[in-house]
Write a protein that holds these residues in place. Sequence first.
Motif, PDB file in Angstrom:
ATOM      1  N   LEU A 140       0.849  -1.196   0.000  1.00  0.00           N
ATOM      2  CA  LEU A 140       0.000   0.000   0.000  1.00  0.00           C
ATOM      3  C   LEU A 140       0.881   1.242   0.000  1.00  0.00           C
ATOM      4  O   LEU A 140       1.784   1.369   0.828  1.00  0.00           O
ATOM      5  N   HIS A 141       0.609   2.173  -0.907  1.00  0.00           N
ATOM      6  CA  HIS A 141       1.465   3.352  -1.004  1.00  0.00           C
ATOM      7  C   HIS A 141       0.657   4.598  -1.326  1.00  0.00           C
ATOM      8  O   HIS A 141      -0.543   4.530  -1.628  1.00  0.00           O
ATOM      9  N   SER A 142       1.342   5.729  -1.267  1.00  0.00           N
ATOM     10  CA  SER A 142       0.725   7.035  -1.493  1.00  0.00           C
ATOM     11  C   SER A 142      -0.063   7.057  -2.796  1.00  0.00           C
ATOM     12  O   SER A 142       0.368   6.509  -3.818  1.00  0.00           O
ATOM     13  N   GLY A 143      -1.242   7.682  -2.736  1.00  0.00           N
ATOM     14  CA  GLY A 143      -2.085   7.792  -3.912  1.00  0.00           C
ATOM     15  C   GLY A 143      -3.132   6.708  -4.004  1.00  0.00           C
ATOM     16  O   GLY A 143      -4.060   6.822  -4.812  1.00  0.00           O
ATOM     17  N   GLN A 144      -3.004   5.664  -3.198  1.00  0.00           N
ATOM     18  CA  GLN A 144      -3.971   4.580  -3.238  1.00  0.00           C
ATOM     19  C   GLN A 144      -5.090   4.800  -2.218  1.00  0.00           C
ATOM     20  O   GLN A 144      -5.023   5.712  -1.399  1.00  0.00           O
ATOM     21  N   ALA A 145      -6.109   3.938  -2.299  1.00  0.00           N
ATOM     22  CA  ALA A 145      -7.300   4.087  -1.464  1.00  0.00           C
ATOM     23  C   ALA A 145      -7.320   3.050  -0.349  1.00  0.00           C
ATOM     24  O   ALA A 145      -7.144   1.850  -0.585  1.00  0.00           O
ATOM     25  N   LEU A 146      -7.558   3.525   0.877  1.00  0.00           N
ATOM     26  CA  LEU A 146      -7.655   2.668   2.053  1.00  0.00           C
ATOM     27  C   LEU A 146      -9.055   2.774   2.636  1.00  0.00           C
ATOM     28  O   LEU A 146      -9.565   3.872   2.849  1.00  0.00           O
ATOM     29  N   LEU A 147      -9.663   1.632   2.929  1.00  0.00           N
ATOM     30  CA  LEU A 147     -10.949   1.606   3.619  1.00  0.00           C
ATOM     31  C   LEU A 147     -10.711   1.198   5.069  1.00  0.00           C
ATOM     32  O   LEU A 147     -10.128   0.144   5.335  1.00  0.00           O
ATOM     33  N   ILE A 148     -11.158   2.034   5.997  1.00  0.00           N
ATOM     34  CA  ILE A 148     -11.082   1.711   7.421  1.00  0.00           C
ATOM     35  C   ILE A 148     -12.469   1.289   7.872  1.00  0.00           C
ATOM     36  O   ILE A 148     -13.426   2.068   7.788  1.00  0.00           O
ATOM     37  N   VAL A 149     -12.597   0.060   8.330  1.00  0.00           N
ATOM     38  CA  VAL A 149     -13.876  -0.450   8.814  1.00  0.00           C
ATOM     39  C   VAL A 149     -13.985  -0.106  10.299  1.00  0.00           C
ATOM     40  O   VAL A 149     -13.309  -0.677  11.135  1.00  0.00           O
ATOM     41  N   GLY A 150     -14.827   0.898  10.604  1.00  0.00           N
ATOM     42  CA  GLY A 150     -14.943   1.393  11.971  1.00  0.00           C
ATOM     43  C   GLY A 150     -14.029   2.572  12.199  1.00  0.00           C
ATOM     44  O   GLY A 150     -13.174   2.557  13.079  1.00  0.00           O
ATOM     45  N   ALA A 151     -14.216   3.620  11.413  1.00  0.00           N
ATOM     46  CA  ALA A 151     -13.261   4.727  11.399  1.00  0.00           C
ATOM     47  C   ALA A 151     -13.452   5.743  12.508  1.00  0.00           C
ATOM     48  O   ALA A 151     -12.582   6.597  12.723  1.00  0.00           O
ATOM     49  N   ALA A 152     -14.567   5.688  13.240  1.00  0.00           N
ATOM     50  CA  ALA A 152     -14.864   6.756  14.194  1.00  0.00           C
ATOM     51  C   ALA A 152     -14.283   6.528  15.578  1.00  0.00           C
ATOM     52  O   ALA A 152     -14.262   7.439  16.399  1.00  0.00           O
ATOM     53  N   GLY A 153     -13.807   5.331  15.878  1.00  0.00           N
ATOM     54  CA  GLY A 153     -13.268   5.038  17.200  1.00  0.00           C
ATOM     55  C   GLY A 153     -11.847   5.534  17.376  1.00  0.00           C
ATOM     56  O   GLY A 153     -11.294   6.231  16.507  1.00  0.00           O
ATOM     57  N   GLY A 154     -11.232   5.168  18.502  1.00  0.00           N
ATOM     58  CA  GLY A 154      -9.898   5.666  18.817  1.00  0.00           C
ATOM     59  C   GLY A 154      -8.842   5.242  17.814  1.00  0.00           C
ATOM     60  O   GLY A 154      -8.044   6.062  17.344  1.00  0.00           O
ATOM     61  N   VAL A 170      -8.572   8.085   1.992  1.00  0.00           N
ATOM     62  CA  VAL A 170      -9.150   7.284   3.069  1.00  0.00           C
ATOM     63  C   VAL A 170     -10.672   7.323   3.022  1.00  0.00           C
ATOM     64  O   VAL A 170     -11.282   8.389   2.926  1.00  0.00           O
ATOM     65  N   LEU A 171     -11.270   6.151   3.098  1.00  0.00           N
ATOM     66  CA  LEU A 171     -12.699   5.996   3.275  1.00  0.00           C
ATOM     67  C   LEU A 171     -12.906   5.267   4.597  1.00  0.00           C
ATOM     68  O   LEU A 171     -12.076   4.445   5.004  1.00  0.00           O
ATOM     69  N   GLY A 172     -14.015   5.562   5.271  1.00  0.00           N
ATOM     70  CA  GLY A 172     -14.232   4.911   6.556  1.00  0.00           C
ATOM     71  C   GLY A 172     -15.695   4.630   6.826  1.00  0.00           C
ATOM     72  O   GLY A 172     -16.542   5.505   6.650  1.00  0.00           O
ATOM     73  N   THR A 173     -16.000   3.396   7.234  1.00  0.00           N
ATOM     74  CA  THR A 173     -17.375   3.103   7.633  1.00  0.00           C
ATOM     75  C   THR A 173     -17.607   3.629   9.042  1.00  0.00           C
ATOM     76  O   THR A 173     -16.737   3.568   9.905  1.00  0.00           O
ATOM     77  N   ALA A 174     -18.808   4.150   9.248  1.00  0.00           N
ATOM     78  CA  ALA A 174     -19.157   4.735  10.548  1.00  0.00           C
ATOM     79  C   ALA A 174     -20.663   4.927  10.599  1.00  0.00           C
ATOM     80  O   ALA A 174     -21.351   4.866   9.572  1.00  0.00           O
ATOM     81  N   GLY A 175     -21.175   5.164  11.790  1.00  0.00           N
ATOM     82  CA  GLY A 175     -22.592   5.461  11.944  1.00  0.00           C
ATOM     83  C   GLY A 175     -22.922   6.845  11.419  1.00  0.00           C
ATOM     84  O   GLY A 175     -22.036   7.698  11.247  1.00  0.00           O
ATOM     85  N   GLU A 176     -24.197   7.073  11.162  1.00  0.00           N
ATOM     86  CA  GLU A 176     -24.617   8.360  10.613  1.00  0.00           C
ATOM     87  C   GLU A 176     -24.221   9.515  11.524  1.00  0.00           C
ATOM     88  O   GLU A 176     -23.828  10.589  11.060  1.00  0.00           O
TER      89      GLU A 176
END
Length: 307
Positions: A140-154, A170-176
């Motif tokens: 994984l390197h600069s310019g690519q896309a990362l999905l964080i599952v549960g992005a709102a926690g610590g 960066v994309l992240g799943t989270a509650g509304e």
Amino acid sequence: MAKAFGFVAYGGPEQQEFLDRPTPVPGPGTVRIRVVAAGVNPADWKKRQGRFGTEAAPPVVMGSEAAGVVTAVGPDAGGFRVGDEVFGTAPGGAFAEEALLAARTTAHKPRTVGFAEVAALPVAAATAYDALDQLAALGLHSGQALLIVGAAGGVGTAAAQIARGRGLHVLGTAGEGSADHVRSLGATPVRYGPGVAERLRGVAPDGVDAVLDLVGGDAVREVAAALRTPGRLVSTTDPATAAELGGAYVLRDHTAAPLAALAELVAAGTLDPHITARYPLDRAAEAMAEVEGGHARGKLILEMSRP
């Protein structure tokens, strides 16, 4: 004697109380600090409940993240001297006026960063740092896309900022209710729950280059199909599901190197520890209740003394 906060039996909050403990004497590979600040984490109440085992005989001092000033140096703890401002992990507990830090996982505090800020780093932020290093080793390197599952926690809050600093999208799943927080981290929120895979395709039609899973189970299974490179998935919470999806469980560094790097990111303004509340030691029970009740947003800190 040194004042501390811990639990006297495994169980609920009713087992917590203040303790008078002898001033600890540093053994091989440890340093003693006068604690200025300590981080509060969900792992603290989970340990009290016995979720990590009950081998340690109570009373047990709670907390694992501490920052302060070195007051004594044990044998084989080179690189430290009395008066150094440091932070790291406290195997014997951090919610105390005096604590022992493992020298191997202790870093020097930059002069431009506060004690509270570095006390917020050794658990969640270091986990995020190690996981992102692991993904980088997988390509994984600069310019690519990362999905964080549960992005709102610590861990997610730290991971999103570190990843953005590395040039990742960066994309992240989270509650509304957490969507604005995720956006504030420079990430694109994707609402979790039924239909998450379709919503993810709407913002990333070509998929993502890596997945950092902080939730496990169906939450990561539902989005795994978006991963363009099979196996480029690291989980901090669910090794079984990670293996099922061809990924891996996070490999922790357990040295001072990630802590030093994180502190420099804070100093540079790349990483905000998101401290939302500070409590004096005598209000430790309130801080624990806020974290245990699931109402805490951001990082809670106990402040024991002035620098």
